[in-house]
Write a protein that holds these residues in place. Sequence first.
Motif, short mmCIF file in Angstrom:
data_model
loop_
_atom_site.label_atom_id
_atom_site.label_comp_id
_atom_site.label_asym_id
_atom_site.label_seq_id
_atom_site.Cartn_x
_atom_site.Cartn_y
_atom_site.Cartn_z
N VAL A 80 0.76 -1.05 -0.03
CA VAL A 80 0.04 0.07 0.03
C VAL A 80 0.88 1.21 0.02
O VAL A 80 1.88 1.44 0.62
CB VAL A 80 -1.02 0.13 1.25
N LYS A 81 0.53 2.16 -0.89
CA LYS A 81 1.18 3.49 -0.93
C LYS A 81 0.26 4.57 -0.51
O LYS A 81 -0.91 4.57 -0.82
CB LYS A 81 1.72 3.86 -2.43
N ILE A 82 0.73 5.32 0.63
CA ILE A 82 -0.02 6.27 1.21
C ILE A 82 0.62 7.65 1.19
O ILE A 82 1.66 7.81 1.46
CB ILE A 82 -0.35 5.96 2.69
N SER A 83 -0.20 8.77 0.58
CA SER A 83 0.28 10.17 0.21
C SER A 83 -0.65 11.07 1.01
O SER A 83 -1.80 10.85 0.80
CB SER A 83 0.50 10.43 -1.33
N THR A 84 0.00 11.69 1.87
CA THR A 84 -0.93 12.78 2.43
C THR A 84 -0.40 14.23 2.76
O THR A 84 0.80 14.66 2.72
CB THR A 84 -0.86 12.43 4.20
N ASP A 85 -1.37 15.03 2.01
CA ASP A 85 -0.82 16.51 1.69
C ASP A 85 -1.72 17.36 2.36
O ASP A 85 -2.79 17.88 1.77
CB ASP A 85 -0.66 16.76 0.19
N LYS A 248 -8.86 1.33 -3.02
CA LYS A 248 -8.68 2.73 -3.32
C LYS A 248 -9.55 3.59 -2.42
O LYS A 248 -10.59 3.78 -2.39
CB LYS A 248 -8.70 3.12 -4.45
N PHE A 249 -8.72 4.66 -1.90
CA PHE A 249 -9.33 5.85 -1.15
C PHE A 249 -8.72 6.95 -1.65
O PHE A 249 -7.50 7.24 -1.55
CB PHE A 249 -9.33 5.55 0.26
N THR A 250 -9.44 8.01 -1.92
CA THR A 250 -8.91 9.29 -2.54
C THR A 250 -9.80 10.52 -1.74
O THR A 250 -11.09 10.43 -1.98
CB THR A 250 -8.90 9.59 -3.95
N LEU A 251 -9.25 11.24 -1.13
CA LEU A 251 -9.76 12.48 -0.27
C LEU A 251 -9.56 13.75 -1.11
O LEU A 251 -8.32 14.01 -1.03
CB LEU A 251 -9.98 12.57 0.96
N VAL A 260 -5.67 15.44 -0.45
CA VAL A 260 -5.39 15.37 0.92
C VAL A 260 -4.99 14.14 1.19
O VAL A 260 -3.61 13.98 1.76
CB VAL A 260 -6.56 15.92 1.60
N VAL A 261 -5.43 13.22 0.97
CA VAL A 261 -5.14 11.70 1.16
C VAL A 261 -5.27 10.93 0.00
O VAL A 261 -6.26 10.82 -0.79
CB VAL A 261 -5.88 10.91 2.33
N ASP A 262 -4.30 10.32 -0.67
CA ASP A 262 -4.23 9.30 -1.79
C ASP A 262 -3.48 7.99 -1.34
O ASP A 262 -2.46 7.98 -1.24
CB ASP A 262 -3.82 9.75 -2.87
N ALA A 263 -4.32 6.96 -1.30
CA ALA A 263 -3.70 5.45 -0.64
C ALA A 263 -4.17 4.47 -1.32
O ALA A 263 -5.65 4.70 -1.57
CB ALA A 263 -4.10 5.79 1.05
#
Length: 412
Positions: A80-85, A248-251, A260-263
Motif C-alpha cells: 500500500v502506498k499512502i500520500s498525505t498532503d 482505493k481511497f482518495t479524499l 489530501v489523502v491518496d492511498a
Amino acid sequence: MAPYASDENTTAGEVDEQRSRRSKAARYVVPVTVMGVAAATIGLVPALADSGDPDLPKITAQQLIEKIAKSDVQQLSGTVKISTDLGLPDLGGLESSLMSGAASPGEGGSSADPTSKLTELASGTHTLRVAVDGPEKQKLSLLENAAEYSVVHNGKDLWGYDSKSNEVYHGTASDSPKHEKEQPPATPKDFAEEALKAVDDTTSVTVDGTAQVAGRDAYKLLIKPKQSGSTVGAVTVAVDAKTGTPLKFTLTPASGGAAVVDAGFTKVSFDRPAASTFDFTPPKGAKVTEEKDSDKGGARKHAERAPKSLKSPKSPEDLGKGFGGAEGMKTIGEGWNAIATFDTGGEGVPSGEAGGDLGGFVNSLGDKVTGKFGSGTVFSTRLVNALMTDDGKVYVGMVTKDALVKAADAGK
C-alpha cells in the motif's frame, strides 16, 4: 467511461445506524490539534489506482454499498502506498518534532510502541506492506530508508519492532484492548465502513464509473457533501468488482489541487499468506519492552493527546473523538458542516508582549480574525480548520474559515 446514472443520491436511511455518537474532546494546543485531527483521517485508507477503465455491469450506489457490506475477505496481502498532503505550514522540522513528540516514549517507554510510531503516517508519502489472515493474524510494515517498522498481531501476542533503534515492544491482545483500537483496521472492509459512517442526508452518494487498481477491476463510489461551506470536496472509494473489497481511497479538498489523502494497493493478493508471515522472535541484542513495564506517565500521557486511533472520525460531528475527555464539548450544525466547540477554560493564543516570542510564533502559524465574538486566530490545513478565540474558546471542523467565524459569532 461516463459515470453511471443513479438515483441513489443519498443513503441516509440505509446507513443512519452507522452514524457515531458525539464524544467529548480534551484540551489541547490548536496547532498540534489540527495536525492530530488530520492524522485521524489516515484511517480511511485503502489504495492507489492504475490506469484503465474496465467495462463492468452497471450497479447502483446502494447495490455497491451492499456489496461492500457483504464482502467477507479474510485473507489478503499486498503493498500500500499512502500520500498525505494536509498543507501544513513549513515549520522547518518543527512539524515532525511536534508529531513525534506528542507521542514519543518517555522514560521506560519504547520507540517500537505502535502508539507513537504510526503517527508518522500523518504526513508525506509512505509505503506499507500488509498481510491479513483472519481476525487473529495481521501484520503491517512501514518501510523507511534503510529501516523498517512492523506491527505483528498473532493470537494473543502483539509485537512492535523498530529496526532503526533495534527496539521491540510486546503486549498481549487479550490485555491490550487499547492497542487493538489504536491499530489501523485489520481488513479493507474496515476502511470502507469508516468512510461510510460519514454518510447521512447531507451527503450525495453515486457510482462514478470504473477503474483498475493493482491490476483488478473496480467500481468507483463517489461521496460528496451536499452542503456548501465544507472543506471536503469528494471522497472516492474504489471497490473490487469481484470481492467487494475496497481497494482505493482518495479524499480531495473543495479548494481543488492534489488529494489530501491518496492511498492504495499497488499490489494485492487474496490468497492466504504463509503462516510464517506472522511469526516474530525478538532479534538478538534487541531491547524488549513489555507493555506492563512501559512508562504510563510518559508515553501514555503523550499518547492521550494524540488520536486514539488512526481511523477517520466516524462523522464530521465526531471531530473531537480521540482527544480524551474535556468537559463542555458541543457540536454546532450537522453533517459535513458540523463544528466541534469547547472552552479551554483559559486564555487563548498569547499575543503581544504577554505572549512573547512564543505567542508571536504561534500567531504566525495562523490568521487573525475578528467578529462579534471578539478576535482570535484561525489555524488551517487543507482539510481541518480551527479557530481559537482570544478568550480561550475553540471551534474546529472540516469547514471554511468564514464558517468558523460565523459559528463563533452565533455563540456570543
